[in-house]
Design an enzyme around this catalytic site. Structure first.
Site, PDB file in Angstrom:
ATOM      1  N   CYS A  51      34.373  46.969  28.801  1.00 11.11           N
ATOM      2  CA  CYS A  51      35.246  45.808  28.986  1.00 11.11           C
ATOM      3  C   CYS A  51      36.636  46.023  28.391  1.00 11.11           C
ATOM      4  O   CYS A  51      36.769  46.349  27.208  1.00 11.11           O
ATOM      5  CB  CYS A  51      34.574  44.610  28.302  1.00 11.11           C
ATOM      6  SG  CYS A  51      35.615  43.151  28.245  1.00 11.11           S
ATOM      7  N   TYR A 183      41.776  42.144  38.151  1.00 13.43           N
ATOM      8  CA  TYR A 183      40.610  41.286  38.430  1.00 13.43           C
ATOM      9  C   TYR A 183      40.898  40.337  39.592  1.00 13.43           C
ATOM     10  O   TYR A 183      40.027  40.047  40.407  1.00 13.43           O
ATOM     11  CB  TYR A 183      40.207  40.484  37.180  1.00 13.43           C
ATOM     12  CG  TYR A 183      39.449  41.331  36.182  1.00 13.43           C
ATOM     13  CD1 TYR A 183      38.061  41.413  36.225  1.00 13.43           C
ATOM     14  CD2 TYR A 183      40.115  42.081  35.220  1.00 13.43           C
ATOM     15  CE1 TYR A 183      37.357  42.200  35.342  1.00 13.43           C
ATOM     16  CE2 TYR A 183      39.431  42.879  34.323  1.00 13.43           C
ATOM     17  CZ  TYR A 183      38.048  42.938  34.383  1.00 13.43           C
ATOM     18  OH  TYR A 183      37.364  43.729  33.506  1.00 13.43           O
TER      19      TYR A 183
HETATM   20  N1  LIG Z   1      36.380  35.650  27.512  1.00 11.53           N
HETATM   21  C1  LIG Z   1      36.884  35.985  28.778  1.00 11.53           C
HETATM   22  C2  LIG Z   1      37.268  37.378  29.057  1.00 11.53           C
HETATM   23  C3  LIG Z   1      36.311  38.410  28.634  1.00 11.53           C
HETATM   24  C4  LIG Z   1      35.525  38.852  29.812  1.00 11.53           C
HETATM   25  O1  LIG Z   1      35.709  38.413  30.946  1.00 11.53           O
HETATM   26  N2  LIG Z   1      34.621  39.762  29.531  1.00 11.53           N
HETATM   27  C5  LIG Z   1      33.758  40.232  30.601  1.00 11.53           C
HETATM   28  C6  LIG Z   1      33.606  41.710  30.553  1.00 11.53           C
HETATM   29  S1  LIG Z   1      35.112  42.561  30.944  1.00 11.53           S
HETATM   30  C7  LIG Z   1      32.402  39.609  30.399  1.00 11.53           C
HETATM   31  O2  LIG Z   1      31.895  39.606  29.296  1.00 11.53           O
HETATM   32  N3  LIG Z   1      31.801  39.073  31.439  1.00 11.53           N
HETATM   33  C8  LIG Z   1      30.504  38.466  31.344  1.00 11.53           C
HETATM   34  C9  LIG Z   1      30.096  37.821  32.636  1.00 11.53           C
HETATM   35  O3  LIG Z   1      30.887  37.809  33.569  1.00 11.53           O
HETATM   36  O4  LIG Z   1      28.955  37.335  32.699  1.00 11.53           O
HETATM   37  C10 LIG Z   1      36.868  34.994  29.836  1.00 11.53           C
HETATM   38  O5  LIG Z   1      36.579  33.903  29.464  1.00 11.53           O
HETATM   39  O6  LIG Z   1      37.121  35.260  30.992  1.00 11.53           O
END
Ligand SMILES: N[C@@H](CCC(=O)N[C@@H](CS)C(=O)NCC(=O)O)C(=O)O
Length: 318
Positions: A51, A183
């Site tokens: 990540c 993204y």
């Molecule tokens: N905290 C974040 C960004 C962190 C994020 O998106 N991390 C990803 C990995 S790059 C993740 O943990 N995704 C878990 C999921 O989509 O279930 C958000 O709220 O969007």
């Protein structure tokens, strides 16, 4: 529209990816005024090496010498419908703090009504028995500003007061167009939303390329928080964003200055040594099954991250 999205609740009616807003956002403070004092052995950082948002925290923790102060564990890069999991494997392992099987347990123990995605990075507080934050922009800033008493001797100043305004301004546009831009391209479910994201992404990369032709770092004559945030996207660019997210107008290696800049950082302590291309590639290609249903992980590309970079000649500041 019949197109299915990877994250339906974060997809707009026009097919654009709109990142979730809800997060757990308490702050750790040097003086403890937030109820979460910056002290050793209390906090635990959960990350995935895949990540880019978690990778920022891993780099900063290492550069500042906070590894003995804030412990860390790594999840399995393969995520299924149950979310991130703690499993034994190459470069990842069990949860040493709470013995959780899934990261969701940390979120639900913090807030039984939590309905967002269970994301990394996040910080667990051993004393309060809950997560303090999963708000990735705050985590590195708090390591830099609130944990100063525990920085190693000679640690770099990554968020120096006089540069904060410039760092914040650069971070804002790089976040919107590049860090989150990849993204927006990858998770778009309409042609138009995809093209808009890709156009903005490459316009911004051209802008950064021009800036880095003149100066070694993004802000001023020194490495800052802004460089770390850009690096974690650049290092993934040719391996996953170019193919998997269709960010393919150009590769990173086609930009002479950006590519030299990325190698300059990669070759320093804290950067290349925290990059795990195996976790990165397996995570993206095997987890987003709407985008890559076969889950086949491409073998390439072959990239020479060790090639000399010749960036030391650029000393001019912004
Ligand atoms: N905290 C974040 C960004 C962190 C994020 O998106 N991390 C990803 C990995 S790059 C993740 O943990 N995704 C878990 C999921 O989509 O279930 C958000 O709220 O969007």
């Amino acid at each position: 529209m019949s197109v299915r999205s990877q994250f339906p609740s974060e997809t707009s009616p026009t097919g654009a990816f709109v990142r979730q807003q809800y997060s757990i956002r308490d702050r750790i403070t040097a003086d403890g005024s937030s109820g979460f004092p910056a002290v050793p052995d209390r906090y635990h950082l959960y990350v995935s090496l895949a990540c880019p948002w978690a990778h920022r925290a891993i780099i900063v923790r290492r550069l500042l010498g906070l590894e003995p102060v804030v412990s860390m564990s790594v999840v399995d890069p393969i995520r299924d419908a149950r979310g991130w999991a703690f499993r034994d494997g190459e470069g990842h392992g069990p949860d040493p703090v709470c013995n959780f099987e899934f990261l969701s347990e940390a979120y639900l123990r913090t807030d039984p009504a939590f309905t967002g995605r269970y994301t990394v990075p996040c910080i667990w507080d051993r004393v309060a028995g809950r997560l303090v934050t999963n708000n990735y922009p705050d985590i590195t800033i708090d390591f830099e500003t609130q944990f100063a008493a525990y920085h190693r001797p000679g640690a770099p100043s990554l968020y120096p007061e006089p540069l904060r305004h410039d760092i914040d301004a650069v971070n804002e546009v790089i976040y919107t167009d590049i860090n989150n831009g990849v993204y927006k391209a990858g998770f778009a479910t309409s042609q138009q939303a995809y093209e808009e994201a890709v156009d903005r992404l490459f316009e911004r990369l051209d802008w950064v390329e021009a800036r880095l032709a003149q100066q070694r770092y993004l802000v001023g004559a020194r490495l800052t928080e802004a460089d770390i945030r850009l690096f974690t996207t650049l290092v993934r660019f040719d391996s996953v964003y170019f193919g998997h997210f269709k960010c393919n107008l150009r590769r990173l290696v086609d930009y002479p200055h950006l590519w030299g800049y990325a190698r300059d950082l990669f070759q320093r302590p804290g950067f290349g040594e925290t990059v795990n291309f195996d976790h990165i590639k397996r995570h993206y290609y095997m987890t987003h099954d709407h985008i890559n249903p076969t889950r086949i992980v491409p073998k390439g590309p072959i990239i020479d991250w060790a090639a000399p970079h010749d960036r030391a000649r650029l000393t001019r500041s912004a």
